[in-house]
Design a protein around this motif. Sequence first.
Motif, PDB file in Angstrom:
ATOM      1  N   PRO A  70      16.574   9.175   2.961  1.00  0.00           N
ATOM      2  CA  PRO A  70      15.886  10.251   2.460  1.00  0.00           C
ATOM      3  C   PRO A  70      15.269  10.762   1.436  1.00  0.00           C
ATOM      4  N   ALA A  71      15.773   9.705  -0.037  1.00  0.00           N
ATOM      5  CA  ALA A  71      15.421   9.859  -1.120  1.00  0.00           C
ATOM      6  C   ALA A  71      14.663   8.887  -2.119  1.00  0.00           C
ATOM      7  N   ALA A  72      13.966   7.952  -1.829  1.00  0.00           N
ATOM      8  CA  ALA A  72      13.183   7.532  -2.432  1.00  0.00           C
ATOM      9  C   ALA A  72      12.140   7.820  -3.799  1.00  0.00           C
ATOM     10  N   SER A  73      12.448   6.530  -4.482  1.00  0.00           N
ATOM     11  CA  SER A  73      11.481   7.188  -5.678  1.00  0.00           C
ATOM     12  C   SER A  73       9.933   6.298  -5.433  1.00  0.00           C
ATOM     13  N   TYR A  74       8.658   6.602  -5.653  1.00  0.00           N
ATOM     14  CA  TYR A  74       7.564   5.536  -5.345  1.00  0.00           C
ATOM     15  C   TYR A  74       6.479   6.056  -5.766  1.00  0.00           C
ATOM     16  N   GLU A  75       5.933   5.024  -6.404  1.00  0.00           N
ATOM     17  CA  GLU A  75       4.738   5.166  -7.723  1.00  0.00           C
ATOM     18  C   GLU A  75       4.211   3.820  -6.867  1.00  0.00           C
ATOM     19  N   VAL A  76       2.556   4.516  -6.698  1.00  0.00           N
ATOM     20  CA  VAL A  76       1.491   3.602  -6.526  1.00  0.00           C
ATOM     21  C   VAL A  76       0.263   4.024  -7.428  1.00  0.00           C
ATOM     22  N   CYS A  77      -0.313   3.450  -8.363  1.00  0.00           N
ATOM     23  CA  CYS A  77      -1.088   3.139  -9.491  1.00  0.00           C
ATOM     24  C   CYS A  77      -1.947   1.911  -8.877  1.00  0.00           C
ATOM     25  N   MET A  78      -3.411   2.417  -7.978  1.00  0.00           N
ATOM     26  CA  MET A  78      -3.714   0.468  -7.318  1.00  0.00           C
ATOM     27  C   MET A  78      -4.963   1.521  -7.521  1.00  0.00           C
ATOM     28  N   ASN A  79      -5.948   0.700  -7.726  1.00  0.00           N
ATOM     29  CA  ASN A  79      -7.605   1.356  -7.604  1.00  0.00           C
ATOM     30  C   ASN A  79      -8.503   0.652  -6.217  1.00  0.00           C
ATOM     31  N   ASP A  80      -8.998   1.882  -5.557  1.00  0.00           N
ATOM     32  CA  ASP A  80      -9.388   1.309  -4.749  1.00  0.00           C
ATOM     33  C   ASP A  80     -10.441   0.383  -3.895  1.00  0.00           C
ATOM     34  N   SER A 106       0.734   5.421 -26.813  1.00  0.00           N
ATOM     35  CA  SER A 106       0.344   6.968 -26.609  1.00  0.00           C
ATOM     36  C   SER A 106       0.798   7.400 -25.483  1.00  0.00           C
ATOM     37  N   MET A 107       1.528   8.616 -25.178  1.00  0.00           N
ATOM     38  CA  MET A 107       1.561   8.549 -23.835  1.00  0.00           C
ATOM     39  C   MET A 107       0.367   9.639 -23.664  1.00  0.00           C
ATOM     40  N   LYS A 108      -0.631   9.355 -23.185  1.00  0.00           N
ATOM     41  CA  LYS A 108      -1.983   9.916 -22.302  1.00  0.00           C
ATOM     42  C   LYS A 108      -1.875   9.696 -21.481  1.00  0.00           C
ATOM     43  N   ARG A 109      -1.078   8.748 -20.781  1.00  0.00           N
ATOM     44  CA  ARG A 109      -2.156   8.016 -19.370  1.00  0.00           C
ATOM     45  C   ARG A 109      -1.035   9.269 -18.418  1.00  0.00           C
ATOM     46  N   ILE A 110      -1.669   9.922 -16.733  1.00  0.00           N
ATOM     47  CA  ILE A 110      -0.947  10.661 -16.409  1.00  0.00           C
ATOM     48  C   ILE A 110      -0.457   9.908 -15.055  1.00  0.00           C
ATOM     49  N   ILE A 111       0.854   9.095 -14.641  1.00  0.00           N
ATOM     50  CA  ILE A 111       1.203   8.547 -13.192  1.00  0.00           C
ATOM     51  C   ILE A 111       1.707   9.503 -12.507  1.00  0.00           C
ATOM     52  N   HIS A 112       1.642   9.853 -11.172  1.00  0.00           N
ATOM     53  CA  HIS A 112       2.892  10.178  -9.734  1.00  0.00           C
ATOM     54  C   HIS A 112       3.631   9.602  -9.595  1.00  0.00           C
ATOM     55  N   GLU A 113       5.083  10.673  -9.663  1.00  0.00           N
ATOM     56  CA  GLU A 113       6.228   9.292  -8.893  1.00  0.00           C
ATOM     57  C   GLU A 113       6.831  10.681  -7.604  1.00  0.00           C
ATOM     58  N   ALA A 114       6.800  10.193  -6.558  1.00  0.00           N
ATOM     59  CA  ALA A 114       7.439  10.716  -5.466  1.00  0.00           C
ATOM     60  C   ALA A 114       8.753  10.341  -4.879  1.00  0.00           C
ATOM     61  N   VAL A 115       9.503  11.574  -5.619  1.00  0.00           N
ATOM     62  CA  VAL A 115      11.143  11.404  -6.118  1.00  0.00           C
ATOM     63  C   VAL A 115      11.562  11.498  -4.127  1.00  0.00           C
ATOM     64  N   ASP A 150       1.382  -1.318   0.008  1.00  0.00           N
ATOM     65  CA  ASP A 150       0.141  -0.281  -0.097  1.00  0.00           C
ATOM     66  C   ASP A 150       0.915   1.357  -0.017  1.00  0.00           C
ATOM     67  N   LYS A 151       0.543   2.236   0.001  1.00  0.00           N
ATOM     68  CA  LYS A 151       1.524   3.513  -0.172  1.00  0.00           C
ATOM     69  C   LYS A 151       2.458   3.924   0.796  1.00  0.00           C
ATOM     70  N   THR A 152       1.801   3.143   2.443  1.00  0.00           N
ATOM     71  CA  THR A 152       3.195   2.950   3.752  1.00  0.00           C
ATOM     72  C   THR A 152       3.634   1.832   4.365  1.00  0.00           C
ATOM     73  N   HIS A 153       3.565   0.878   3.245  1.00  0.00           N
ATOM     74  CA  HIS A 153       4.194  -0.301   3.865  1.00  0.00           C
ATOM     75  C   HIS A 153       4.455  -1.482   2.540  1.00  0.00           C
ATOM     76  N   LEU A 154       5.457  -2.359   2.176  1.00  0.00           N
ATOM     77  CA  LEU A 154       5.670  -3.348   1.357  1.00  0.00           C
ATOM     78  C   LEU A 154       5.999  -4.489   1.839  1.00  0.00           C
ATOM     79  N   ARG A 155       5.394  -5.816   2.243  1.00  0.00           N
ATOM     80  CA  ARG A 155       6.005  -7.008   2.884  1.00  0.00           C
ATOM     81  C   ARG A 155       5.526  -7.716   1.843  1.00  0.00           C
ATOM     82  N   LEU A 156       6.987  -8.555   1.957  1.00  0.00           N
ATOM     83  CA  LEU A 156       7.182  -9.986   1.144  1.00  0.00           C
ATOM     84  C   LEU A 156       8.228 -11.259   2.327  1.00  0.00           C
TER      85      LEU A 156
END
Length: 280
Positions: A270-280, A240-249, A208-214
Amino acid sequence: MAKNYFEGWYYKHQFKDDTLICIPGIHDEEGVRRGFIQLVFRDQNRYLEFTEDEIGTVSDTCVELGKNIFTCYGIHLDNEWILADLSYGEFKPLRYDIMGPFVWLPRMECSHGVLSLYHNVYGRICWDNEEIKVDGIGYIEKDKGTSFPSEYCWFQSNAFNSEACVLFAMARIPYLGFKFWGHFAVVYDGVKEYRFATYLGAELLQCDKTHLRLKQGSYYLRIKVHFREGVPLKAPDAGSMKRIIHEAVMCEGEIWLYKKSELIFHECTPAASYEVCMND
């Protein structure tokens, strides 16, 4: 090149308190071939477009778009937004392809590759009339196919107190009329590569937006992220480059890797890159 196709590279440079991300690529939308470069620096982003006539060499080791050149030895940026000459040290590649046996499947919506987990970066950047000396670290990966996954999560950082790299990705993958979740992670501690993957039997416990566990065999990986809103980037959808995503750098993060009950890797970034594109 087939129609409705894209190919893009992700060049990340981390130095002092700054991160420069360069995403060059090409895409074909209904037979019209174009080039692009997306640049992210100091919470600003730019999207540069190039006609087919401005596209030069395109390979895993060299991409030329206008006066901008990206190679395995470094990059040269020459555009109205930023000027830069950066050189790279020796690459640290993966032991084998990150997609494992999936690399042999034809017609994948999106194939992923990692060219370098870690390498030194040095040179100079001229940005907004400021000359910046660069002495840092880099990371390079690549995607190609027709579209980005409809749902995915991606985390990456080299900004540690050691020569380390941590990478995590999960995506919903369509194939031959079916959809399945695939995931992988790599922890490189400067000496050894630890890999988690669907094809190795890894079990995804949380994403999710705050935790990744494997969990995989006797290994357990936990990543905690202090999520922040990201900058908008364009992403491919049927070429087509028409989709918009967001990356926290510049996300703060903390990583723990255990073997049974023994903590074998623990770092904060202090500087991880993170993208989360998930349907609720």
